[in-house]
Scaffold this active site. Sequence first.
Site, short mmCIF file in Angstrom:
data_model
loop_
_atom_site.label_atom_id
_atom_site.label_comp_id
_atom_site.label_asym_id
_atom_site.label_seq_id
_atom_site.Cartn_x
_atom_site.Cartn_y
_atom_site.Cartn_z
N HIS A 1 53.54 26.77 46.13
CA HIS A 1 53.90 28.02 45.44
C HIS A 1 54.67 27.74 44.16
O HIS A 1 55.42 28.59 43.70
CB HIS A 1 54.76 28.92 46.33
CG HIS A 1 54.07 29.49 47.51
ND1 HIS A 1 53.71 28.74 48.60
CD2 HIS A 1 53.64 30.76 47.78
CE1 HIS A 1 53.12 29.53 49.50
NE2 HIS A 1 53.06 30.75 49.02
N GLU B 1 41.13 35.70 47.34
CA GLU B 1 41.21 35.36 45.91
C GLU B 1 39.83 35.12 45.29
O GLU B 1 39.56 35.55 44.16
CB GLU B 1 42.10 34.13 45.68
CG GLU B 1 43.59 34.39 45.85
CD GLU B 1 44.04 34.35 47.30
OE1 GLU B 1 43.22 34.01 48.19
OE2 GLU B 1 45.21 34.65 47.56
#
Lengths: 337, 347
Positions: free
Chosen positions: B149, B80
């Site tokens: 998440h 990321e």
Amino acid sequence: MTLTTEADRAKHALTTMWTIRRFEEAVDDMFARGLMHGTMHLSIGQEAVPTGACMALSEGDYITSTHRGHGHCIAKGAKLDAMMAELLAKETGYCRGRGGSMHIADVATGNLGANGIVAGGVPIAAGAGLAVRMRGGSEVVVSFFGDGAVNEGAWHEGVNLAAIWDLPVVFVCENNRYGMSMSVDRAFNVDTLAERARGYGIPGVTVDGNDPQTVYDAVADAVRRARSGGGPSFVEALTYRWKGHSKSDKNLYRTREEIESWRERDPIAAFEAAVTGGGATAPALSESDVEECRALARDRVREAIRTANAAPDADAATLTDAVYAPAGEPIAGGTRA
Amino acid sequence: MTTTSDTRSAVGPAVSAVAEPRTLTYSEAVREAMAQAMAADDRVFLLGEDVGTYGGAFGVSGDLVHRFGTERVRDTPISELGIVGAAVGAGLAGMRPIVEIQFSDFTAQAMDQIANQAAKIHFMLGGAATVPMVLRAPGGSGTGAAAQHSQSLEAWFAHVPGLQVVMPSTAADAKGLLLSAIDDPNPVIVLEHKLLYKQSGPVPEEPVRVRLGETAVRRTGTDVTIVATGVMVSRALEAAERLAADGVSASVLDPRTLRPLDDQTIVDSVAATGRALLVQEAPKTGGFMSEIAARIVESPAFGRLQAPVSRLCGLDVPIPYAPQLEQAAVPQVDDIVTKAAELVRRW
């Protein structure tokens, strides 16, 4: 190209190194006398790396730089007065006083910016390389960083992206032996940092970072490979920073003898000796040529200080202006609701 | 994309006298915005984990790789920080990257490039460079994906000068706001909501932009102003229906973009109703609705308040796994009804 036998090249290399040296000595002095604000990171002793590396670049090529970035800016062709004005908190500085030493950029010369975050510029360099690739360009990106960056996650992610996508990037490590106080011997379990290149499937070499010719040769090789579609490379240049990390450094982590031994390997003095007849070949420069380069560097820095001092201070009335860029042309097509 | 007409105002030929507005799901609307932008401008490209053949973790990029190729719909390794950094660099060097981060929680991995690089480069360089990057990431709970998440992280981004933060709550806005984000020369964080991806709504076929910085008035009422973001907008609208049946008239406002924030529309509505209920999925402490509360009480609407400004937020807990716990962690329609009715009845 040999820097030591071609007079023009030799003068350029020597003047560049002296300009970096004189610029940093001047800001160090101004800071000590309370004439300069903030903090800075000096690269005195490391001048051969940006000088040799940037001589391997062409117009349009990009660099990303570091917190210790004055040398990269100067070697890539930045204007000394705008750099000095930035350090002196002037409106005419490269960043209009918003950035200071750690954020000088000169997009016009392809310098995408110094960076206050260690390894921050590494994935950015990969991205600039990606942009070049996607638009079918032939430019190359040199990403400068120190030994400390090689242990940052951003470094590994950025190098890997460049490697898997064959991007035209040359990763140039200025291994000055310390990440602030942490020595490379304590921070790495590899003999050379260039060994890390193998882990990403790209070429890696370790060279003498105090010799601009050696740095030039390694970087030029990597630039050729990158420009011809051969992907990225890693060049580790061994050098040493004579000054402390920044302004709080008491040099408790290294010995006076060690510093002295590296000062005896002064890259500028060694280059002067080489170009005036130290080698087997005919000297490229005379003593008076060398003197001319020194004087040119000194005069440029003096002039930059004069110009910057006369410039208006950065103005708080416009402080919030550049947080967001004004809307430009939208991408093609469509309407606004 | 060959025409620039606005289908909502276009008068079509007689064949379709009563043009039914076309509906798309929220994720189709996001995909259409990306496709139209990529078709219009070679500089626009998408990069992220599994956005290519896989079609995106939530299927948002879908078939884009077949339409635009693997260079412009670019699969990345799981990196990321590297991905966002590459987008920053590509943006600096003239491209218009769109980054997809699979779950907004993973932006934590990329925060240096988001908050220290993308957000600040234009300012630090005195305006000499721009970072035209769009970062799309789904947030929110409701899928049983638990604490790493499911977060609603808009306040992280909204706190950073230099970033813009967008939270579309309808399919039309998902498309129109994304197009504006792609146009914008500054970095924009677009926080999509997983529970909205399959929701359908009318979406103009043409690339019609929705401006950043305009609060949408979703419903007009007289007793209380409910300000909601993300998936809470549809819950607030459902609550307002039930409140109406109960004799309580609620306005529902959707800021749509948190930076820039159109607080004037909010302040005007609160001045008219005298009551404000601010609803967010994110935990209460330090949340964005605290900012909206402050804007209201700092405004002339303060003098018109008939009740304390009230926040209804997620609990100050990580999002849990068990469905009954997950539901309890964030506001539900019943909670909004109860709280709004209490505000109106008690004050």
